[in-house]
Motif scaffolding. Structure first.
Motif, PDB file in Angstrom:
ATOM      1  N   TYR A  64      -2.699  -0.207  -2.810  1.00 22.37           N
ATOM      2  CA  TYR A  64      -1.088  -0.546  -1.978  1.00 22.37           C
ATOM      3  C   TYR A  64      -0.414  -0.236  -1.494  1.00 22.37           C
ATOM      4  O   TYR A  64       0.548  -0.240  -1.059  1.00 22.37           O
ATOM      5  CB  TYR A  64      -0.553  -0.653  -4.024  1.00 22.37           C
ATOM      6  N   ALA A  65      -1.039   1.207  -1.271  1.00 22.77           N
ATOM      7  CA  ALA A  65       0.271   2.302   0.206  1.00 22.77           C
ATOM      8  C   ALA A  65      -0.367   1.910   1.268  1.00 22.77           C
ATOM      9  O   ALA A  65       0.107   1.895   1.647  1.00 22.77           O
ATOM     10  CB  ALA A  65      -0.609   4.137  -0.336  1.00 22.77           C
ATOM     11  N   GLU A  66      -2.200   1.376   0.838  1.00 24.74           N
ATOM     12  CA  GLU A  66      -1.965   0.708   2.901  1.00 24.74           C
ATOM     13  C   GLU A  66      -1.044  -0.084   3.465  1.00 24.74           C
ATOM     14  O   GLU A  66      -0.673  -0.687   4.221  1.00 24.74           O
ATOM     15  CB  GLU A  66      -3.239   0.433   2.726  1.00 24.74           C
ATOM     16  N   VAL A  67      -0.603  -1.039   1.996  1.00 21.61           N
ATOM     17  CA  VAL A  67      -0.206  -2.513   2.108  1.00 21.61           C
ATOM     18  C   VAL A  67       1.822  -1.944   2.713  1.00 21.61           C
ATOM     19  O   VAL A  67       1.661  -2.570   4.208  1.00 21.61           O
ATOM     20  CB  VAL A  67      -0.421  -3.408   0.959  1.00 21.61           C
ATOM     21  N   LEU A  68       2.014  -1.581   1.802  1.00 18.08           N
ATOM     22  CA  LEU A  68       3.311  -0.225   2.030  1.00 18.08           C
ATOM     23  C   LEU A  68       3.190  -0.142   4.061  1.00 18.08           C
ATOM     24  O   LEU A  68       4.761  -0.062   4.497  1.00 18.08           O
ATOM     25  CB  LEU A  68       3.874   0.731   1.511  1.00 18.08           C
ATOM     26  N   LEU A  69       2.290   0.730   4.093  1.00 22.03           N
ATOM     27  CA  LEU A  69       1.984   1.495   5.671  1.00 22.03           C
ATOM     28  C   LEU A  69       1.764   0.020   6.255  1.00 22.03           C
ATOM     29  O   LEU A  69       2.646   0.441   7.499  1.00 22.03           O
ATOM     30  CB  LEU A  69       1.082   2.375   5.773  1.00 22.03           C
ATOM     31  N   ASN A  70       1.160  -0.613   5.983  1.00 27.06           N
ATOM     32  CA  ASN A  70       1.249  -2.057   7.167  1.00 27.06           C
ATOM     33  C   ASN A  70       2.793  -2.492   7.250  1.00 27.06           C
ATOM     34  O   ASN A  70       2.794  -2.647   8.757  1.00 27.06           O
ATOM     35  CB  ASN A  70       0.303  -3.368   6.848  1.00 27.06           C
TER      36      ASN A  70
ATOM     37  N   ILE B  36       7.958   3.224   3.105  1.00 30.65           N
ATOM     38  CA  ILE B  36       7.501   4.897   2.640  1.00 30.65           C
ATOM     39  C   ILE B  36       8.104   5.643   1.963  1.00 30.65           C
ATOM     40  O   ILE B  36       7.764   6.021   1.789  1.00 30.65           O
ATOM     41  CB  ILE B  36       7.994   5.320   4.891  1.00 30.65           C
ATOM     42  N   LYS B  37       9.872   5.478   1.699  1.00 30.93           N
ATOM     43  CA  LYS B  37       9.895   5.985   0.512  1.00 30.93           C
ATOM     44  C   LYS B  37       9.466   5.998  -0.684  1.00 30.93           C
ATOM     45  O   LYS B  37       8.970   7.120  -0.903  1.00 30.93           O
ATOM     46  CB  LYS B  37      11.425   5.819   0.394  1.00 30.93           C
ATOM     47  N   LEU B  38       8.691   5.298  -1.414  1.00 31.29           N
ATOM     48  CA  LEU B  38       7.789   4.716  -2.511  1.00 31.29           C
ATOM     49  C   LEU B  38       6.158   5.728  -1.915  1.00 31.29           C
ATOM     50  O   LEU B  38       6.200   6.607  -3.634  1.00 31.29           O
ATOM     51  CB  LEU B  38       6.953   3.588  -2.458  1.00 31.29           C
TER      52      LEU B  38
END
Length: 586
Positions: free
Chosen positions: A390-396, A416-418
């Protein structure tokens, strides 16, 4: 991994006689063609054979571009790449398996029942072709099994990149719309199977890649791609299916990658390993021995980690002459969960360990993915390897919006905040980032321009730090048109000169750099003769550990962003053009 067969190599001798053998071969799933997937179980069984397309564990953690430095450098950094005779990743066997299913999946089952399985197959076709586009650019698009006597299809030219990418996106749109839980084999966990959320994640990845590829080459159509990439990421975010794993700020990031079973709240898809099934990988051994190039984090990346209060390490006066203990204090907690820093102890122990230069050429010794000592033997690690998280999805999401120029603080607050909240880091402030562009980051990525420059650079910093060792870096540099990043001098720790150094300040010498005769050995001390066993930028007067000083690095801007087509493939198919400036003599 199964040996894959080039779709063009089968057209070799005897006017496609070898093709006949290949095309008549029963698929490896063991389902006979005349059965045509009569029921759910047969469809699931066949689809299971497609999962080998994903990278193995080494394909995930074995990053060695510029984040991770090793004793020797790859051909893609030193300019030693040449056009291969055969192979060269121009392989098509998995595509045939995928298209066989898509040609036959609904011959017996009604479309309403079978579409969920077609969605999974189309996900795999999209994944397969995305890899090909990243490597080669234009490639021939095959939407059906190539028949044994179809000379036109077997010798077709490369299709335009846009056609292939549009087809990838269409496959993923179908997958998102049609995959449901019924497509998963019984007894599997969500992180073991492709589902519609995996397709959303891949769609965000594809659109970000292709959108930025086009933008940084002055091509048209990038806005639509980045808009779709942001929408795909946001669609997944809005499902509330996943979240960023949190425990305590000084452990959560490390725990995510050391976990034997994938942590399902964040990991969307992972490759699993098991003692019971005798399926292992080698990450512990890779990081604690000298056998695999002594991998270590590069100094430029270490410098990029922010201070714990969100300020920039590289704004500190003479930051480039700060020694190891001082430079690791009060930093983004992900640094101490990625490399050994003072106070580090192996999981399950309390014995503090300093970096081992015998296992890390830069001194910044990796601990990401490293588990407890029971898995230290050769090829005995069993912790899972994330393919989608999921981190990659947020960065995308954040990067798509930033590159479009539509990013708001609210967008950062839900992306990014997460990631920063996981490690108790201050949030990224959009206005402040754009008003005070980091010159250190600016020097790394000079092609980033415009009023949104500051926040784009900060998102790149976040992406590099969060995803290090997860095999994204090469493709990121390629899509950003940042190949020249690879020709700089790779460096390690800073030492003021010859002498004795206490890396963790516990009152004991850990490293002794000397000239002349080696001093009498003291237990626990690592000895290095200057100029022979260790090289510093300024020799006896000190500097950073230098890696591969005598190895020239080169990256040809007009050639090296794409791989060459193997010679044999172009001999077999005269319609295949070579990628620009790769000379193969044909």
């Amino acid at each position: 991994m199964k040996k894959q067969i080039s779709i063009l190599a089968i057209a070799a001798a005897g006017l496609f006689s070898s093709c006949s053998k290949f095309m008549d071969r029963q698929p490896l799933s063991q389902i006979a063609p005349d059965q045509y997937f009569n029921n759910d179980n047969e469809a699931k069984f066949y689809l299971n054979s497609l999962y080998s397309i994903f990278p193995n564990a080494e394909g995930v953690y074995n990053e060695d571009i510029d984040n991770i430095v090793k004793q020797s450098l790859g051909d893609n950094i030193t300019g030693r790449r040449t056009v291969p005779l055969t192979g060269g990743n121009w392989t098509w066997g998995e595509l045939r398996k995928i298209n066989f299913f898509l040609d036959n999946y609904n011959r017996v089952m009604p479309e309403s029942q079978a579409a969920r399985y077609a969605g999974v197959a189309k996900f795999f076709r999209a994944y397969f072709y995305f890899d090909k586009v990243q490597r080669f650019g234009d490639v021939p698009w095959y939407s059906h099994v190539v028949l044994q006597n179809d000379k036109v299809m077997l010798t077709k030219a490369r299709d335009p990149r846009k056609l292939v990418v549009d087809s990838i996106i269409a496959d993923l749109d179908y997958a998102i719309a049609n995959i449901d839980d019924a497509a998963a084999p019984a007894g599997t966990t969500p992180t073991e199977v492709v589902n519609r959320f995996t397709a959303m994640a891949l769609l965000s990845r594809v659109c970000l890649y292709e959108g930025t590829w086009k933008k940084y080459r002055g091509e048209t159509g990038w806005e639509a791609l980045l808009t779709k990439g942001a929408a795909a990421a946001e669609q997944l975010m809005n499902t509330a299916k996943y979240k960023i794993y949190k425990s305590t700020p000084n452990k959560a990031y490390l725990e995510l990658f050391a976990s034997i079973k994938p942590i399902q709240e964040e990991i969307i898809f992972a490759r699993n390993f098991s003692n019971e099934l005798s399926v292992w990988h080698n990450v512990n051994y890779y990081t604690i021995t000298s056998s695999y190039g002594k991998p270590g984090l590069d100094k430029e990346l270490v410098n990029s980690y922010l201070m714990a209060d969100g300020t920039r390490f590289t704004d500190i006066n003479r930051y480039d002459t700060i020694t190891f203990y001082a430079e690791t204090q009060n930093r983004d907690p992900r640094l101490s969960q990625t490399i050994r820093t003072p106070g580090y102890a192996r999981i399950g122990t309390t014995n503090p360990l300093v970096p081992d230069f015998g296992a890390s050429v830069t001194g910044y010794q990796l601990i990401k993915f490293v588990t407890d000592m029971s898995f230290d033997s050769f090829n005995r690690s069993i912790n899972s390897m994330p393919i989608f998280r999921y981190a990659e999805v947020l960065l995308n999401y954040a990067e798509c919006k930033a590159e479009l120029g539509t990013l708001t603080q609210a967008d950062i607050d839900k992306s990014i905040k997460l990631l920063r909240d996981r490690v108790a880091m201050p949030n990224l402030d959009v206005a402040a980032a754009n008003a005070n562009v980091d010159p250190y980051m600016e020097a790394q990525y000079p092609s980033v321009i415009g009023g949104n420059k500051g926040v784009i650079l900060e998102i790149r910093r976040e992406r590099r730090i969060e995803l290090v060792m997860e095999t994204y870096r090469w493709n990121d540099l390629m899509r950003w048109k940042s190949g020249q990043s690879l020709v700089r001098q790779f460096k390690g720790m800073y030492f003021p000169g010859v002498g004795q150094y206490d890396l963790d300040r516990n009152g004991k010498t850990d490293v002794h750099i000397y000239e002349g005769t080696k001093p009498p050995a003291v237990a626990g001390v690592q000895y290095f003769k200057l100029g022979t066993e260790i090289d510093l930028t300024n020799g006896a007067t000190g500097g950073n550990v230098i890696i591969n000083r005598s190895t020239a690095k080169t990256f040809q801007e007009n050639r090296d962003y794409l791989q060459p087509i193997p010679i044999q493939e172009r001999q077999l198919n005269s319609n295949l053009s070579q990628n620009p400036n790769w000379v193969d003599g044909l």
